[in-house]
Design an enzyme around this catalytic site. Structure first.
Site, PDB file in Angstrom:
ATOM      1  N   ASP A 159     -10.800   9.314  -9.781  1.00 21.61           N
ATOM      2  CA  ASP A 159     -12.016  10.368  -9.995  1.00 21.61           C
ATOM      3  C   ASP A 159     -11.987  10.854 -11.176  1.00 21.61           C
ATOM      4  O   ASP A 159     -13.062  10.866 -11.802  1.00 21.61           O
ATOM      5  CB  ASP A 159     -11.927  11.246  -8.869  1.00 21.61           C
ATOM      6  N   HIS A 187     -10.134  13.925  -2.524  1.00 18.61           N
ATOM      7  CA  HIS A 187     -10.504  12.644  -2.966  1.00 18.61           C
ATOM      8  C   HIS A 187     -11.575  12.070  -1.884  1.00 18.61           C
ATOM      9  O   HIS A 187     -10.944  11.392  -1.006  1.00 18.61           O
ATOM     10  CB  HIS A 187      -9.220  11.728  -3.036  1.00 18.61           C
TER      11      HIS A 187
HETATM   12  P1  NAX Z   1      -6.252  -2.891   2.317  1.00 14.88           P
HETATM   13  O1  NAX Z   1      -6.745  -3.146   3.621  1.00 14.88           O
HETATM   14  O2  NAX Z   1      -6.543  -4.290   1.207  1.00 14.88           O
HETATM   15  O3  NAX Z   1      -4.479  -2.789   2.198  1.00 14.88           O
HETATM   16  C1  NAX Z   1      -3.717  -2.143   2.913  1.00 14.88           C
HETATM   17  C2  NAX Z   1      -2.344  -2.846   3.315  1.00 14.88           C
HETATM   18  O4  NAX Z   1      -1.733  -1.612   4.250  1.00 14.88           O
HETATM   19  C3  NAX Z   1      -2.781  -3.911   4.403  1.00 14.88           C
HETATM   20  O5  NAX Z   1      -1.971  -5.048   3.854  1.00 14.88           O
HETATM   21  C4  NAX Z   1      -2.212  -3.348   5.695  1.00 14.88           C
HETATM   22  O6  NAX Z   1      -1.383  -4.329   6.485  1.00 14.88           O
HETATM   23  C5  NAX Z   1      -1.033  -2.441   4.914  1.00 14.88           C
HETATM   24  N1  NAX Z   1      -0.724  -0.932   6.058  1.00 14.88           N
HETATM   25  C6  NAX Z   1      -1.292  -0.868   7.135  1.00 14.88           C
HETATM   26  N2  NAX Z   1      -0.432   0.167   7.603  1.00 14.88           N
HETATM   27  C7  NAX Z   1       0.608   0.105   7.128  1.00 14.88           C
HETATM   28  C8  NAX Z   1       1.864   0.796   7.407  1.00 14.88           C
HETATM   29  N3  NAX Z   1       2.041   1.711   8.446  1.00 14.88           N
HETATM   30  N4  NAX Z   1       3.015   0.563   6.360  1.00 14.88           N
HETATM   31  C9  NAX Z   1       2.757  -0.343   5.372  1.00 14.88           C
HETATM   32  N5  NAX Z   1       1.775  -0.967   5.357  1.00 14.88           N
HETATM   33  C10 NAX Z   1       0.650  -0.641   5.941  1.00 14.88           C
HETATM   34  O7  NAX Z   1      -6.587  -1.796   1.606  1.00 14.88           O
HETATM   35  P2  NAX Z   1      -6.577  -1.376  -0.020  1.00 14.88           P
HETATM   36  O8  NAX Z   1      -8.024  -1.762  -0.846  1.00 14.88           O
HETATM   37  O9  NAX Z   1      -5.365  -1.935  -0.797  1.00 14.88           O
HETATM   38  O10 NAX Z   1      -6.535   0.178   0.188  1.00 14.88           O
HETATM   39  C11 NAX Z   1      -5.586   0.989   0.408  1.00 14.88           C
HETATM   40  C12 NAX Z   1      -5.877   2.411   0.714  1.00 14.88           C
HETATM   41  O11 NAX Z   1      -6.191   2.807  -0.726  1.00 14.88           O
HETATM   42  C13 NAX Z   1      -6.758   2.677   1.610  1.00 14.88           C
HETATM   43  O12 NAX Z   1      -6.724   3.590   2.644  1.00 14.88           O
HETATM   44  C14 NAX Z   1      -7.876   2.879   0.819  1.00 14.88           C
HETATM   45  O13 NAX Z   1      -8.963   3.788   1.402  1.00 14.88           O
HETATM   46  C15 NAX Z   1      -7.264   3.738  -0.165  1.00 14.88           C
HETATM   47  N6  NAX Z   1      -7.746   4.066  -1.609  1.00 14.88           N
HETATM   48  C16 NAX Z   1      -7.555   5.223  -2.215  1.00 14.88           C
HETATM   49  C17 NAX Z   1      -8.050   5.571  -3.296  1.00 14.88           C
HETATM   50  C18 NAX Z   1      -7.773   6.752  -4.155  1.00 14.88           C
HETATM   51  O14 NAX Z   1      -8.451   7.163  -5.209  1.00 14.88           O
HETATM   52  N7  NAX Z   1      -7.042   7.701  -3.386  1.00 14.88           N
HETATM   53  C19 NAX Z   1      -9.126   4.717  -4.165  1.00 14.88           C
HETATM   54  C20 NAX Z   1      -9.110   3.197  -3.704  1.00 14.88           C
HETATM   55  C21 NAX Z   1      -8.864   3.000  -2.202  1.00 14.88           C
HETATM   56  O15 NAX Z   1     -10.067   3.221  -1.500  1.00 14.88           O
END
Ligand code: NAX
Length: 326
Positions: A159, A187
């Site tokens: 952000d 966020h």
């Molecule tokens: P993806 O869905 O591509 O990847 C997430 C991965 O986490 C998947 O491979 C899944 O199998 C794994 N996972 C789920 N539960 C788990 C657990 N208990 N232990 C270990 N792994 C687990 O998502 P991606 O685009 O990589 O985003 C990841 C997270 O970042 C999401 O929650 C998203 O909303 C968040 N974001 C946060 C941002 C921020 O500024 N704080 C910005 C970008 C993003 O939106």
């Protein structure tokens, strides 16, 4: 040669990690002289995809990559971790309310908090990226006895970076000309990107733009940037999120430059009228591996209104998962 630093990354087969891991291994995060061991956590169904990512890491022959551990068990992936990037989270599925999302992620972050407390380095620096990042970080912090709560942070740097470029573009400058923007609060779409303390090439930013642009363009653009990227790309921001995670940890570990202020989601401590008990985006500087919340930024009436809204949302999130706070 320095001893390797152990970096745990969760959600390691996901799209953010697909950018993140390669940049950590190439030295972008901790420096070009700092070897790393990657300790990757995924859920069982994603272990095969993770195997493919590790094959690609191998194929880069990174000089600084001194080992890779892959597991679906946090007690293995977090063992002796010096840094933990908690990217993995449950995405919001159709029909899911925000409260349900908080609840299902709450279960992940209570478990990961306990595991970090049990097996990670006691001084582990934690960055929560998985959404809702601020409240997930709060849950983790309350479930990680023995870890320093100050060392548990959430990501507001994306952000912050977004706000810098939007302002620079508006006034025909470069993002490096912009100083002292802040992304206050959560966020989420209530965050408050604030330019009232910012300067561009030393000039007060608030004198270079008008209030109409702030209210109707700048603030909503930064607040809703994630949604705009999903709309355009069909997928949520990944490379820029990975970049922000790298920036956050690099600033924290290696320090901010003289005069540089960055936004970090950190435990509220009463600064700027935000009582203890939430994870809040604050202006910070970093030195010797520690961050400090910058004091003395001006909060005018305009800013206070926005800061109160984002604080209120964080309180509501916290109150809806009170039972997970230990
Ligand atoms: P993806 O869905 O591509 O990847 C997430 C991965 O986490 C998947 O491979 C899944 O199998 C794994 N996972 C789920 N539960 C788990 C657990 N208990 N232990 C270990 N792994 C687990 O998502 P991606 O685009 O990589 O985003 C990841 C997270 O970042 C999401 O929650 C998203 O909303 C968040 N974001 C946060 C941002 C921020 O500024 N704080 C910005 C970008 C993003 O939106």
């Amino acid at each position: 040669m320095k001893a390797p630093v152990r970096v745990a990354v969760t959600g390691a087969a996901g799209q953010i990690s697909y950018s993140l891991l390669f940049r950590i291994a190439s030295g972008d995060m901790l420096g070009k002289d700092q070897p790393v061991i990657l300790q990757l956590l995924e859920i069982e169904p994603a272990m095969n995809a993770l195997k493919g990512v590790i094959m690609e890491l191998d194929d880069c022959a990174f000089p600084l990559l001194h080992g890779v551990v892959a597991s679906h068990d946090p007690m293995v992936a977090f063992k002796d971790a010096d840094i933990a990037l908690l990217v993995g989270a449950r995405p919001r599925s159709k029909g899911m309310e925000r409260k349900d999302l908080l609840e299902s992620n709450g279960a992940i972050f209570t478990g990961q908090g306990k595991a970090l407390a049990a097996v990670a380095n006691k001084n582990v620096k934690v960055l929560v990226v998985g959404n809702p990042a601020n409240t997930n970080a709060l849950i983790l912090s309350k479930n990680a006895p023995g870890l320093n709560p100050k060392n548990i942070t959430s990501m507001m740097r994306l952000d912050h970076n977004r706000a810098m470029t939007q302002l620079a573009n508006k006034v025909g400058a470069h993002s490096t000309d912009v100083k002292d923007v802040v992304a206050w609060g959560n966020h989420s779409s209530t965050q408050y990107p604030d330019i009232f303390n910012a300067t561009v090439k030393g000039k007060k930013a608030s004198e270079l733009v008008d209030e109409n642009w702030l209210v109707n363009d700048f603030i909503p653009t930064v607040q809703k940037r994630g949604a705009a990227i999903i709309e355009a790309r069909g997928l949520s921001s990944a490379a820029s999120a990975a970049n922000a995670a790298i920036d956050h940890i690099r600033s924290w570990v290696l320090g901010t430059a003289e005069g540089e202020v960055v936004t970090m989601g950190v435990p509220s401590d009463g600064s700027y009228g935000i009582p203890e008990g939430v994870m809040f985006g604050y202006p910070c500087t970093c030195k010797n591996g520690e961050y400090t919340v910058v004091q003395g930024f001006e909060i005018n009436e305009f800013s206070r209104k926005y800061i109160d809204i984002t604080y209120k949302e964080l309180c509501e999130e916290r109150d809806s998962i009170k039972h997970l706070l230990g």
